[in-house]
Design an enzyme around this catalytic site. Structure first.
Site, mmCIF file in Angstrom:
data_model
loop_
_atom_site.group_PDB
_atom_site.id
_atom_site.type_symbol
_atom_site.label_atom_id
_atom_site.label_comp_id
_atom_site.label_asym_id
_atom_site.label_seq_id
_atom_site.Cartn_x
_atom_site.Cartn_y
_atom_site.Cartn_z
ATOM 1 N N HIS A 185 4.817 0.170 0.128
ATOM 2 C CA HIS A 185 5.549 -0.648 1.092
ATOM 3 C C HIS A 185 4.736 -1.873 1.502
ATOM 4 O O HIS A 185 3.508 -1.867 1.466
ATOM 5 C CB HIS A 185 5.932 0.171 2.324
ATOM 6 C CG HIS A 185 4.755 0.798 2.999
ATOM 7 N ND1 HIS A 185 4.157 1.947 2.533
ATOM 8 C CD2 HIS A 185 4.033 0.424 4.077
ATOM 9 C CE1 HIS A 185 3.144 2.265 3.310
ATOM 10 N NE2 HIS A 185 3.031 1.343 4.259
ATOM 11 N N HIS B 286 5.211 6.718 8.140
ATOM 12 C CA HIS B 286 5.285 5.679 9.167
ATOM 13 C C HIS B 286 6.661 5.783 9.815
ATOM 14 O O HIS B 286 7.664 5.986 9.124
ATOM 15 C CB HIS B 286 5.217 4.274 8.568
ATOM 16 C CG HIS B 286 3.879 3.817 8.137
ATOM 17 N ND1 HIS B 286 2.711 4.153 8.750
ATOM 18 C CD2 HIS B 286 3.529 2.980 7.139
ATOM 19 C CE1 HIS B 286 1.709 3.557 8.153
ATOM 20 N NE2 HIS B 286 2.177 2.842 7.151
ATOM 21 N N HIS C 200 0.205 5.796 0.978
ATOM 22 C CA HIS C 200 -0.680 6.816 1.541
ATOM 23 C C HIS C 200 0.093 8.106 1.731
ATOM 24 O O HIS C 200 1.307 8.143 1.507
ATOM 25 C CB HIS C 200 -1.298 6.350 2.866
ATOM 26 C CG HIS C 200 -0.411 5.443 3.644
ATOM 27 N ND1 HIS C 200 0.744 5.857 4.232
ATOM 28 C CD2 HIS C 200 -0.500 4.121 3.892
ATOM 29 C CE1 HIS C 200 1.329 4.828 4.824
ATOM 30 N NE2 HIS C 200 0.596 3.770 4.626
ATOM 31 N N CYS D 112 4.660 0.670 15.164
ATOM 32 C CA CYS D 112 4.472 1.593 14.050
ATOM 33 C C CYS D 112 3.737 2.823 14.561
ATOM 34 O O CYS D 112 2.623 2.712 15.087
ATOM 35 C CB CYS D 112 3.671 0.906 12.945
ATOM 36 S SG CYS D 112 3.313 1.986 11.553
ATOM 37 N N GLU E 124 0.820 -1.212 0.000
ATOM 38 C CA GLU E 124 0.000 0.000 0.000
ATOM 39 C C GLU E 124 0.848 1.254 0.000
ATOM 40 O O GLU E 124 2.057 1.210 0.209
ATOM 41 C CB GLU E 124 -0.932 -0.001 1.213
ATOM 42 C CG GLU E 124 -0.189 0.020 2.540
ATOM 43 C CD GLU E 124 -1.098 -0.174 3.737
ATOM 44 O OE1 GLU E 124 -2.105 -0.909 3.639
ATOM 45 O OE2 GLU E 124 -0.795 0.417 4.780
#
Length: 138
Positions: A113, A79, A75, A126, A73
């Protein structure tokens, strides 16, 4: 677990026999909207966030069973990932990286990733922004 809120601290004791924090239960990694899941054998534990804490970030622990993987995914949010348990790989952008305990990973916005476990459970913390966009398949 003694939960923290805006009025006081919370403590979750770690149980090394179970490799879990007491009082923090697994929640679904992803919803069941996908006809064919893009992930396998992933557990998610929310350590901080989503319960009214006055925090600008959320902290989650993910554990991937041997042979499992997270979704591929991307975004807009970043992270910050700290590997705690086991060994695995990270597919990030066009490269694959081997990861082990105490490795740190920064995933920039819009970078595709995916995490994969090796032959043992692969667990990591995370941290993400509390207000964030939804992941999109890469």
């Amino acid at each position: 677990m003694r939960r923290g809120n805006s009025k006081g601290p919370g403590i979750a004791r770690f149980d090394p026999k179970r490799w879990r924090w007491r009082g923090i239960e697994a929640i679904p990694y992803k919803g069941s909207r996908e006809k064919v899941p893009s992930w396998k054998d992933v557990e998610r534990f929310v350590m901080l966030g989503g319960r009214g804490e006055p925090s600008s970030f959320h902290l989650r622990y993910f554990e991937i069973a041997p042979g499992g993987f997270s979704s591929l995914e991307r975004h807009l949010h970043v992270h910050a990932v700290l590997i705690l348990r086991g060994r695995g790989t990270l597919r990030m952008g066009g490269a694959t990286y081997r990861l082990r305990p105490l490795d740190f990973v920064y995933i920039a916005p819009e970078v595709a990733h995916q995490f994969r476990a090796g032959r043992e459970p692969f667990g990591f913390l995370c941290a993400v922004d509390a207000a964030r966009d939804r992941p999109r398949p890469a």
